[in-house]
Design an enzyme around this catalytic site. Sequence first.
Site, PDB file in Angstrom:
ATOM      1  N   PHE A   1       0.875  -1.140   0.088  1.00 52.41           N
ATOM      2  CA  PHE A   1      -0.033  -0.216   0.040  1.00 52.41           C
ATOM      3  C   PHE A   1       0.985   1.390  -0.076  1.00 52.41           C
ATOM      4  O   PHE A   1       1.596   1.244   0.822  1.00 52.41           O
ATOM      5  CB  PHE A   1      -0.814   0.011   1.335  1.00 52.41           C
ATOM      6  CG  PHE A   1      -2.005  -1.005   1.209  1.00 52.41           C
ATOM      7  CD1 PHE A   1      -3.327  -0.940   0.285  1.00 52.41           C
ATOM      8  CD2 PHE A   1      -1.909  -2.124   1.631  1.00 52.41           C
ATOM      9  CE1 PHE A   1      -4.086  -1.694   0.235  1.00 52.41           C
ATOM     10  CE2 PHE A   1      -2.842  -3.153   1.684  1.00 52.41           C
ATOM     11  CZ  PHE A   1      -4.084  -2.977   1.182  1.00 52.41           C
ATOM     12  N   ASP A   2       0.512   2.088  -1.018  1.00 54.09           N
ATOM     13  CA  ASP A   2       1.492   3.171  -1.216  1.00 54.09           C
ATOM     14  C   ASP A   2       0.408   4.425  -1.315  1.00 54.09           C
ATOM     15  O   ASP A   2       0.543   5.117  -2.299  1.00 54.09           O
ATOM     16  CB  ASP A   2       2.487   3.098  -2.185  1.00 54.09           C
ATOM     17  CG  ASP A   2       3.616   4.376  -1.864  1.00 54.09           C
ATOM     18  OD1 ASP A   2       3.524   4.919  -0.759  1.00 54.09           O
ATOM     19  OD2 ASP A   2       4.457   4.445  -3.077  1.00 54.09           O
TER      20      ASP A   2
END
Length: 595
Positions: A560-561
């Site tokens: 997740f970014d």
Amino acid sequence: MELLPRSPAEFGSARYWDRFFRQRGQRPFEWYGAFPELCPVLHKYVRPRDKVLVVGCGNSELSEQMYDVGMCQDIVNIDVSDAAVRQMRERSAGTRPGLSYLLMDMLHMDFPDAHFQVVLDKGTLDALLTDEEEATLGKVEQMFAEISRVLQVGGRYLCVSLAQAHVLKKAVEYFSQEGWVVRVHQVASSGDEQQFVLPVFVYVMTKFRKVPGSAARILEICPEEQDRPLRVESAERLLAAVRDRQHYALLCSQISKTPCREQVSLDLCDRESGKPRYTLHVVDSPSVKPSRDNRFAIFIIPQGRETEWLFGTEEGRRQLAASAAFGRLLTVALHREQLYEGMAAIQAELSAKVMELAPPGLPARQQVPFLSVGGDIGVRAVRHRGSSALSGDFVVEDVKGDGSCYFRRLVFLQNRNVVQSEARLLAPTPLPGQKKRRKDKKKPSPTEPPGAVDKSYLCCEHHKAMVAGLCLLGGPDALPGELAVLVVGLGGGSLPLFVHDYFSQARVAVVEIDPSMLEVATRWFGFCQGERMQVHVCDGLDYVAKLAAEAPAQYDAIMFDVDSKDLTVGMSCPPPAFVEEPFLQKVKTILKPEG
Ligand SMILES: C[S@@+](CC[C@H](N)C(=O)[O-])C[C@H]1O[C@@H](n2cnc3c(N)ncnc32)[C@H](O)[C@@H]1O
């Protein structure tokens, strides 16, 4: 001697003033705004042949000084205090024939209509408008009506005031509704330390004939350091501009007396556009032992590097100040929308202003050094400006980092202190057969075409940690022959690109909510889709939920970014829904058992 009234309302009573001037005796009492400071503003609006009326003259020396320097030759002074009027008559008797002093109430003046070109009031409106009671406001309106009556069209009401919000508001509203032009000057302070902390203002209201139906109001402000008035669109904006100047004066006064325990931050704005030009942080280091030369320095942060830890965080700046070994360090960040000609021009522009933020005990006429990294102001070239419904306005810019490396950055302007994506740029390589001549070694200039993106570069620690985590998949065994990776959040695309390039067995799916990010990544950050790299433009939450329902156990790794579009969170991190249990359950569902 009891000179202050028992209640502010007494400022409006003749009895109080009479007692005041009797007790005060012969010594002039200048409420605020002495002649030398007021002179430049008065000069602009008072002509030698003008008939001038001073309302509430008290025993101030202002009229005498205006007269003595020849600013004007006909000054009528009125006051309700008999003591003040007698004293003033005696003081000028026989020596100043053009000065007269009359016992008269400014709310009921004996002068004919349109008799004066200038009405001057120093502190009298402030003294009358002590509260917003109906009776007080009634008197103030009566005062304004009388001043309007005795002024000619084209005449000026000059009101010297400390500009308390309710006083300024009343004056601005009254006269702008009458169709007059309203301009507020901040009076330049003399720099005298004993002086009043609050800045003094002069409201200049110029009488115009009231044109029925005309709604256009002219409101202007002239800040202390500049001559040209700036138009403002509303009374609220005018009040806010004055309030900013008052806060700034208070801040300067405070931090010139005591060290600041917390870092103080302020923006200096461009005169023309009103947009921020410099962001300053005042950082005090109490551990630095003061000597003559180490009390104060200015540090110019290279353009584009204001987001780095050392310059962009409180702790970083504290470390910077301590290692610079100055008692007070003023860091200066330069804004992207502004043009800077170089270090010398910045120094010239800032040198007077920064002295207002000097620490206590700075010796007089002390040279204050301007520090920087390598003596230059850095390089920032905006390559692209864009806007998207989801992320707002954004820029892609190339910035020179520490040393000779250049970086390309994606910054959302509504969160300008956070770099969303960063790529390192390769130095431009000569074309095949092209010899590298000496002049090719010159540093790239902002106008030169940028080098290609260095795809081996991971910009942030959390990217490095995620990639390291990927290497640990499978424990002591080798990585699986095929690696299905989901990256939520594309940005400039450097993380999925790295995974794609350095893990040849990886198939990377990327989910990005904002379609313009795919465009930016492709055009500016060297990103491309292919057989092992697919981008899905949709909300990561929906994508994961859909897969969890339809196709569980898909991925070896999920990264997740994502940023939060909700700026009220106050930091750059995924929205809360990404870390709530129901979602994490879905994440678990789409991971393979060892994923
Ligand atoms: C704050 S003092 C200012 C005095 C002087 N202008 C100065 O700057 O030192 C206010 C003055 O307004 C006078 N004053 C108050 N009400 C007045 C009125 N209705 N008509 C004329 N003068 C008045 C007081 O007597 C006093 O001298």
